[in-house]
Design an enzyme around this catalytic site. Structure first.
Site, mmCIF file in Angstrom:
data_model
loop_
_atom_site.group_PDB
_atom_site.id
_atom_site.type_symbol
_atom_site.label_atom_id
_atom_site.label_comp_id
_atom_site.label_asym_id
_atom_site.label_seq_id
_atom_site.Cartn_x
_atom_site.Cartn_y
_atom_site.Cartn_z
ATOM 1 N N LEU A 88 34.157 -13.782 -1.832
ATOM 2 C CA LEU A 88 33.726 -13.847 -3.225
ATOM 3 C C LEU A 88 32.256 -13.464 -3.375
ATOM 4 O O LEU A 88 31.401 -13.973 -2.666
ATOM 5 C CB LEU A 88 33.911 -15.290 -3.694
ATOM 6 N N HIS A 118 39.458 -13.467 -9.531
ATOM 7 C CA HIS A 118 38.021 -13.355 -9.695
ATOM 8 C C HIS A 118 37.700 -11.870 -9.670
ATOM 9 O O HIS A 118 38.193 -11.151 -8.799
ATOM 10 C CB HIS A 118 37.316 -14.096 -8.553
ATOM 11 N N GLN A 169 44.451 -17.403 -11.224
ATOM 12 C CA GLN A 169 43.172 -16.801 -11.611
ATOM 13 C C GLN A 169 42.706 -15.763 -10.598
ATOM 14 O O GLN A 169 42.632 -16.030 -9.401
ATOM 15 C CB GLN A 169 42.103 -17.888 -11.730
ATOM 16 N N PHE A 215 27.251 -21.597 -16.637
ATOM 17 C CA PHE A 215 28.417 -21.064 -15.939
ATOM 18 C C PHE A 215 29.333 -20.395 -16.942
ATOM 19 O O PHE A 215 29.319 -20.752 -18.118
ATOM 20 C CB PHE A 215 29.157 -22.192 -15.212
ATOM 21 N N GLU A 220 30.972 -22.263 -4.025
ATOM 22 C CA GLU A 220 29.553 -21.952 -4.091
ATOM 23 C C GLU A 220 28.895 -22.487 -5.361
ATOM 24 O O GLU A 220 27.913 -23.216 -5.323
ATOM 25 C CB GLU A 220 29.363 -20.417 -4.029
ATOM 26 N N HIS A 261 42.106 -16.004 -6.708
ATOM 27 C CA HIS A 261 41.049 -16.972 -6.468
ATOM 28 C C HIS A 261 41.501 -18.421 -6.594
ATOM 29 O O HIS A 261 41.154 -19.267 -5.786
ATOM 30 C CB HIS A 261 39.925 -16.703 -7.466
ATOM 31 N N GLU A 280 29.545 -14.885 -9.509
ATOM 32 C CA GLU A 280 29.212 -14.506 -10.870
ATOM 33 C C GLU A 280 27.708 -14.367 -11.089
ATOM 34 O O GLU A 280 27.258 -13.589 -11.918
ATOM 35 C CB GLU A 280 29.719 -15.650 -11.771
ATOM 36 N N GLY A 317 38.185 -32.154 -0.480
ATOM 37 C CA GLY A 317 37.468 -33.005 -1.421
ATOM 38 C C GLY A 317 38.388 -34.005 -2.100
ATOM 39 O O GLY A 317 38.070 -35.198 -2.209
ATOM 40 N N SER A 350 33.736 -24.057 -12.167
ATOM 41 C CA SER A 350 33.010 -25.311 -11.967
ATOM 42 C C SER A 350 33.731 -26.553 -12.500
ATOM 43 O O SER A 350 33.226 -27.645 -12.384
ATOM 44 C CB SER A 350 31.543 -25.260 -12.457
ATOM 45 N N GLU A 395 43.596 -29.021 -6.054
ATOM 46 C CA GLU A 395 44.181 -27.732 -6.415
ATOM 47 C C GLU A 395 45.696 -27.723 -6.212
ATOM 48 O O GLU A 395 46.405 -26.959 -6.857
ATOM 49 C CB GLU A 395 43.515 -26.600 -5.622
ATOM 50 N N ARG A 408 36.404 -14.069 -16.803
ATOM 51 C CA ARG A 408 37.018 -13.560 -15.569
ATOM 52 C C ARG A 408 38.319 -12.812 -15.810
ATOM 53 O O ARG A 408 38.552 -11.754 -15.231
ATOM 54 C CB ARG A 408 37.306 -14.727 -14.617
ATOM 55 N N VAL A 445 34.957 -26.460 1.328
ATOM 56 C CA VAL A 445 33.690 -26.082 1.955
ATOM 57 C C VAL A 445 33.142 -24.749 1.450
ATOM 58 O O VAL A 445 31.942 -24.501 1.491
ATOM 59 C CB VAL A 445 33.889 -26.046 3.498
ATOM 60 N N ARG A 456 41.410 -21.480 -15.658
ATOM 61 C CA ARG A 456 40.462 -22.534 -15.320
ATOM 62 C C ARG A 456 39.043 -22.075 -15.607
ATOM 63 O O ARG A 456 38.682 -20.936 -15.360
ATOM 64 C CB ARG A 456 40.568 -22.849 -13.836
HETATM 65 C C1 LIG Z 1 35.388 -18.998 -2.513
HETATM 66 C C2 LIG Z 1 35.659 -20.096 -3.497
HETATM 67 C C3 LIG Z 1 34.657 -20.536 -4.348
HETATM 68 C C4 LIG Z 1 34.887 -21.572 -5.246
HETATM 69 N N1 LIG Z 1 33.870 -21.984 -6.060
HETATM 70 C C5 LIG Z 1 34.077 -23.004 -6.923
HETATM 71 C C6 LIG Z 1 33.009 -23.483 -7.755
HETATM 72 O O1 LIG Z 1 31.879 -22.989 -7.698
HETATM 73 N N2 LIG Z 1 33.258 -24.508 -8.603
HETATM 74 C C7 LIG Z 1 34.496 -25.095 -8.677
HETATM 75 O O2 LIG Z 1 34.647 -26.028 -9.454
HETATM 76 N N3 LIG Z 1 35.516 -24.658 -7.889
HETATM 77 C C8 LIG Z 1 35.336 -23.636 -7.030
HETATM 78 N N4 LIG Z 1 36.387 -23.204 -6.248
HETATM 79 C C9 LIG Z 1 37.671 -23.938 -6.281
HETATM 80 C C10 LIG Z 1 37.579 -25.251 -5.490
HETATM 81 O O3 LIG Z 1 36.729 -25.078 -4.394
HETATM 82 C C11 LIG Z 1 38.929 -25.725 -4.964
HETATM 83 O O4 LIG Z 1 39.861 -25.711 -5.983
HETATM 84 C C12 LIG Z 1 38.849 -27.149 -4.413
HETATM 85 O O5 LIG Z 1 37.808 -27.248 -3.474
HETATM 86 C C13 LIG Z 1 40.149 -27.588 -3.783
HETATM 87 O O6 LIG Z 1 39.974 -28.825 -3.102
HETATM 88 P P1 LIG Z 1 41.212 -29.650 -2.538
HETATM 89 O O7 LIG Z 1 40.679 -30.904 -1.990
HETATM 90 O O8 LIG Z 1 42.249 -29.717 -3.574
HETATM 91 O O9 LIG Z 1 41.820 -28.737 -1.373
HETATM 92 P P2 LIG Z 1 41.212 -28.191 0.009
HETATM 93 O O10 LIG Z 1 39.760 -28.395 0.123
HETATM 94 O O11 LIG Z 1 41.748 -26.815 0.145
HETATM 95 O O12 LIG Z 1 41.881 -29.133 1.096
HETATM 96 C C14 LIG Z 1 43.241 -29.074 1.435
HETATM 97 C C15 LIG Z 1 43.488 -30.011 2.601
HETATM 98 O O13 LIG Z 1 44.881 -30.136 2.837
HETATM 99 C C16 LIG Z 1 45.147 -30.070 4.212
HETATM 100 N N5 LIG Z 1 46.508 -29.573 4.411
HETATM 101 C C17 LIG Z 1 47.091 -28.513 3.799
HETATM 102 N N6 LIG Z 1 48.340 -28.359 4.244
HETATM 103 C C18 LIG Z 1 48.576 -29.338 5.155
HETATM 104 C C19 LIG Z 1 49.679 -29.697 5.980
HETATM 105 N N7 LIG Z 1 50.827 -29.005 5.974
HETATM 106 N N8 LIG Z 1 49.552 -30.762 6.801
HETATM 107 C C20 LIG Z 1 48.393 -31.465 6.846
HETATM 108 N N9 LIG Z 1 47.322 -31.155 6.088
HETATM 109 C C21 LIG Z 1 47.413 -30.117 5.260
HETATM 110 C C22 LIG Z 1 44.074 -29.152 4.745
HETATM 111 O O14 LIG Z 1 43.882 -29.383 6.116
HETATM 112 C C23 LIG Z 1 42.874 -29.578 3.913
HETATM 113 O O15 LIG Z 1 42.248 -30.678 4.510
HETATM 114 C C24 LIG Z 1 36.166 -22.161 -5.334
HETATM 115 C C25 LIG Z 1 37.181 -21.722 -4.489
HETATM 116 C C26 LIG Z 1 36.948 -20.692 -3.594
HETATM 117 C C27 LIG Z 1 38.065 -20.212 -2.730
#
Ligand SMILES: Cc1cc2nc3c(=O)[nH]c(=O)nc-3n(C[C@H](O)[C@H](O)[C@H](O)COP(=O)(O)OP(=O)(O)OC[C@H]3O[C@@H](n4cnc5c(N)ncnc54)[C@H](O)[C@@H]3O)c2cc1C
Ligand code: SF4
Ligand code: FES
Lengths: 584, 247
Positions: free
Chosen positions: A246, A236, A234, A120, A53, A357, A249, A18, A395, A381, A289, A50, A392
């Site tokens: 997971l 969970h 954190q 939440f 939830e 988590h 909640e 994202g 949401s 993240e 949490r 992805v 944190r």
């Molecule tokens: C089960 C679960 C439920 C959650 N529910 C919620 C929720 O309800 N609300 C909320 O706010 N948050 C929630 N979170 C937290 C949130 O989803 C994440 O913090 C957030 O989506 C992270 O997004 P990001 O884009 O930072 O990283 P990610 O989506 O993890 O993307 C990381 C990217 O980096 C790339 N990458 C990594 N290393 C390399 C490398 N060496 N070379 C090339 N590419 C690389 C990967 O391919 C990927 O594309 C949840 C997390 C989990 C695990």
């Protein structure tokens, strides 16, 4: 897809989750003539965003206010977050979520067609936007599909970054392996955004996917950028023991109970309120949490948990809700239990335990998503701005990846426009990196990847888990240092250049060990308890000494050095966190 | 007592050594909580580090781990070993896709197809953010909701007899994705998508047997989406004689 001949970009985004995709679109919008590329070790829609939830928080309803969102975030964070950053985040959040709505995100709706919000944990007012129980999934696919509209955004799908190229005091690109062919190439850029996600896989039990190894954190750390607040992790309270999947909640909000081995709602013994038949906000199973996870450990010490093959666990009981409620309100919970753990919550108790988590800490950035190394930005993240502090709020992170992803994209684009061509000395670095990787692939090492990984998992859980002490941390720190020395001799058993996942697993292990070492060092020196960081030997919060961010720097020899940086406090002076009765 | 085991026969292929694909057998513990993906991970970690396959979430949402198990396309993270006991279990790469190595298939064709259907909101004029959200009632949302649930796992392509014969066919998931936007009341791109897809012979070859919908782990019902396309396509043909909407 990717071009031959070392290409050069204006903005190169590492990470297609994202944060990365939002950054790419923002860079394009800043200047459509820029050359932009997104590089990701998995196809972008596989990124771990992805799996989220629950939902994404932003003020949109008339009964809510920006200040309320700020206060919830800051108190939830136990005052460890930077208040100026939180204010920007809260201010920009509504437009970011609206933008996603305009791009087609299928947000759940009220009867009148407006966007719906849900309650939440830790939020006083309903402000969490959701797309049924698959919010992150829908956000990621919307961003990915929308990004396809912009032809100038090039993609390097399934390319794995192994190094940042730094020359003349600024970052000028990366070295990466194309997984399909094994070729190792430089990808030059005037600015680089690290949006590589979290590092939950440092621990044995986690909700995080296999790809979350803290790659970007380690890449930054090795390039001299500090990692901030790594001790704050954190848990969970309700993950499935074997898989770490997971259980949301919402299952407790609907009335699920946590039971010890005697079928007793043990939370009542840990100052979390009295058991009532119906769920009560901020009480018992609906406590925060960190407090619930901490109560689990206390209960385990008292002998109330059950020993299973995958460690101790308690039971989440949904049976009394009945099949109808479970199917209408918690369908995904039933699906997950049935499809991935072989149990049915209508008739069975669900074994649960706290699972790692979310990483509050990460690559230290300022409010503009910039790091101390010119040309490197970070968001999502992987980064620590910080808005999450010591804990944190659920949401906030889905919103964070949009707000700071967009900021990173914009600011990296502006930086790129001011830079000149790449330096000449880079080729030597690229050759060094090629040689390093070629040596790894000779397969002459003797240490097993899975073996070292298991030793890391065991020592992290043992020494740096929910409760820590100076002794437990020092012991784990020593162990991780030993593993750092042994990993130099890791055995890559696969010599092929085609999709060599043994090689990438070995490199990921080295990334995780860097993260592990930074976590332990930061935790060892923080002699207080705050939010998710609980030190049994220092049970109180200590604002005099520790209202400060930890910054972990990598020393030339590899060991960490910790420095501190004051937390920015603007309008909300530190106070006690008000979640019922405080006492661990 | 010795632990019960089950045999996994994995189709191995390494382009560099020039040999034909070949099955290789591994014995793994038969555990009630293990899925086929856990067995593959066990092999990779403890028996043979050279085995290659994709996976990430282990919770059926990232869409990376689709493979053929005993000839059927499934998500390996949702396929319990016990279901296939006493075995052996045959694991092969997803059908109808070129193989990169072992269980890893070449998916760029699929990703290009997603892009081909213009999977984004097309509008003549963007709505300014200051005007707030588009209104969309729960009923309007439910009109296309199931098509938003696609995790891009490509199981439907492996199940689709038309895609097997006509690789140019946009295919079930891409067509469901086109419908996902066509039916969204925020979108105005119906005509553009129709124009892109009108030459797709595959749509008309689709016999509506519905193998795709049966294989789909997320109830997306791509067959239903294709059916709607055919109906819309036919209506479009008649409409073209009456008026042409200005661009
Ligand atoms: C089960 C679960 C439920 C959650 N529910 C919620 C929720 O309800 N609300 C909320 O706010 N948050 C929630 N979170 C937290 C949130 O989803 C994440 O913090 C957030 O989506 C992270 O997004 P990001 O884009 O930072 O990283 P990610 O989506 O993890 O993307 C990381 C990217 O980096 C790339 N990458 C990594 N290393 C390399 C490398 N060496 N070379 C090339 N590419 C690389 C990967 O391919 C990927 O594309 C949840 C997390 C989990 C695990
Ligand atoms: S339509 Fe179903 S089977 Fe096809 S790719 Fe999407 S989720 Fe997978
Ligand atoms: S591993 Fe993600 S769908 Fe199976």
């Amino acid at each position: 897809m990717a071009q031959e001949e070392s290409p050069e970009y204006d903005v190169l985004i590492v990470g297609g989750g994202g944060a990365g995709l939002r950054a790419a679109i923002a860079a394009y919008e800043t200047n459509p003539n820029l050359k932009i590329a997104v590089i990701s070790k998995v196809y972008p829609m596989r990124s771990h965003t992805v799996s989220a939830e629950g939902g994404a928080a932003a003020v949109i309803k008339p009964d809510d206010s920006l200040d309320d969102h700020c206060y919830d975030t800051i108190s939830g964070a136990d005052w460890m977050c930077d208040q100026d950053a939180v204010e920007s985040f809260v201010n920009e959040a509504p437009n970011e979520l609206l933008q996603l709505e305009h791009w087609g995100c299928p947000w759940s709706r009220e009867a009148d067609g407006s966007v719906a919000v849900r309650p939440f944990g830790g939020m006083k007012i309903k402000r969490t936007w959701y797309a049924s129980d698959k919010t992150g999934f829908h956000m990621l696919h919307t961003l990915f599909q929308t990004s396809l509209k912009y032809d100038p955004i090039q993609r390097y799908d399934e390319w794995f970054v192994t190094k940042l190229l730094v020359e003349d005091g600024r970052c000028q690109g990366v070295v990466a392996i194309e997984l399909a062919t094994g070729r190792i190439e430089p990808i030059l850029a005037k600015s680089v955004i690290l949006s590589t996600g979290g590092c939950g896989k440092i621990f044995p039990f986690t909700t995080n996917a296999n790809i979350k190894n803290g790659d970007g954190m380690s890449l930054a750390y090795r390039a001299g950028i500090p990692l901030k607040d790594m001790e704050f992790i954190q848990y969970h309270p309700t993950g499935l023991p074997f898989t770490g999947i997971l259980i949301t909640e919402a299952s407790r909000a609907e009335g699920g109970h946590l039971l010890n081995k005697d079928g007793y709602r043990y939370l009542q013994d840990y100052d979390l309120g009295k058991p009532e038949p119906k769920p009560v906000l901020r009480s018992m199973e609906l406590g925060p949490r960190d407090r619930l996870s901490q109560a689990f450990v206390k209960e385990q010490e008292r002998g109330g948990t059950m020993a299973g093959e995958y460690g101790h666990y308690v039971h989440l009981d949904l049976r009394h809700l009945g099949e109808k409620i479970i199917d209408s309100r918690l369908p995904f919970v039933r699906e997950l239990c049935a499809k991935y753990e072989n149990i049915d919550p209508v008739t069975d108790l669900i074994p649960v335990r706290p699972v790692v988590h979310y990483m509050m800490g990460g690559i230290s950035t300022d409010i503009d998503a910039a790091t101390v190394l010119p040309g490197v930005y970070s968001a999502g993240e992987a980064a620590c701005v910080s808005i999450n502090g010591a804990n944190r709020l659920g949401s906030n992170s889905l919103t964070e990846i949009l707000v700071f992803g967009a900021r990173a994209g914009k600011n990296a684009a502006a930086f790129a426009l001011e830079q000149k061509e790449a330096s000449s000395g880079l080729q030597a670095q690229v050759e060094d990196e090629r040689n390093r990787l070629a040596k790894l692939m000779l397969g002459e090492g003797t240490e097993s990847i899975a073996g070292l990984r298991k030793e890391m998992h065991d020592t992290m859980e043992e020494g740096a888990g929910i409760y820590r002490t100076r002794d437990s941390l020092a012991a784990s720190g020593q162990k991780v240092r030993e593993l750092q020395e042994r990993v130099v001799n890791v055995k890559v058993s696969d010599a092929s250049h085609t999709f060599n996942t043994d090689l990438t697993a070995a490199i990921e292990l080295t990334y995780m060990l860097d993260g592990a070492e930074a976590i332990i060092a930061s935790a060892l020196l923080r002699d207080e308890s705050r939010g998710s960081h609980q030190r049994s030997d220092f049970p109180e919060r200590d604002d005099d000494k520790f209202l400060q961010h930890s910054l972990a720097y990598r020393e030339p020899g590899g060991s960490p050095r910790i420095e501190y940086q004051p937390v920015s406090i603007t309008r909300w002076p530190p106070a006690k966190r008000e979640y019922g009765q405080q006492k661990g | 007592m010795a632990e019960e085991t089950i045999t996994i026969e994995v189709l191995r292929y390494l382009p560099e050594n020039g040999a034909e694909p070949e099955f290789q057998s591994y014995d793994v513990p038969l555990r009630s909580d293990w899925v086929v993906l856990d067995a593959l991970n066990h092999i990779k970690d403890h028996i043979d580090g050279t085995l290659s396959y994709r996976w990430s979430c282990r919770m059926g949402v990232c869409g990376s781990c689709g493979m053929m198990i005993n000839g059927e396309p499934v998500l390996t993270c949702a396929a319990f070993l016990t279901k296939y006991a006493p075995g052996p279990i045959r694991v092969e790469p997803l059908a109808h896709f070129p193989v990169v190595r072992d269980l890893v298939t070449e998916v760029t064709d699929f990703v290009d197809k997603l892009k081909h259907v213009k999977p984004w909101v097309v509008r003549e004029e963007d709505k300014p953010l200051e005007e707030g959200e588009f209104k969309q009632t729960p009923a309007e949302l439910s009109d296309f909701k199931s098509y938003t649930m696609c995790i891009n796992c490509m199981l439907c392509y492996s199940a689709c007899p038309v895609y097997g014969l006509e690789p140019g066919f946009a295919g079930p998931a891409a067509l469901a994705l086109a419908q996902r936007y066509n039916l969204d009341n925020r979108d105005e791109g119906n005509d553009e998508r129709m124009a892109r897809l009108s030459n797709d012979e595959g749509i008309w070859s689709c016999t509506m047997v519905g193998e795709c919908s049966e294989a789909c782990p997320k109830d997306v019902d791509p067959a239903g989406a294709i059916q709607r396309y055919k109906l819309a396509g036919a209506a479009e043909w008649w409409k073209s004689f009456i008026t042409r909407k200005g661009k």
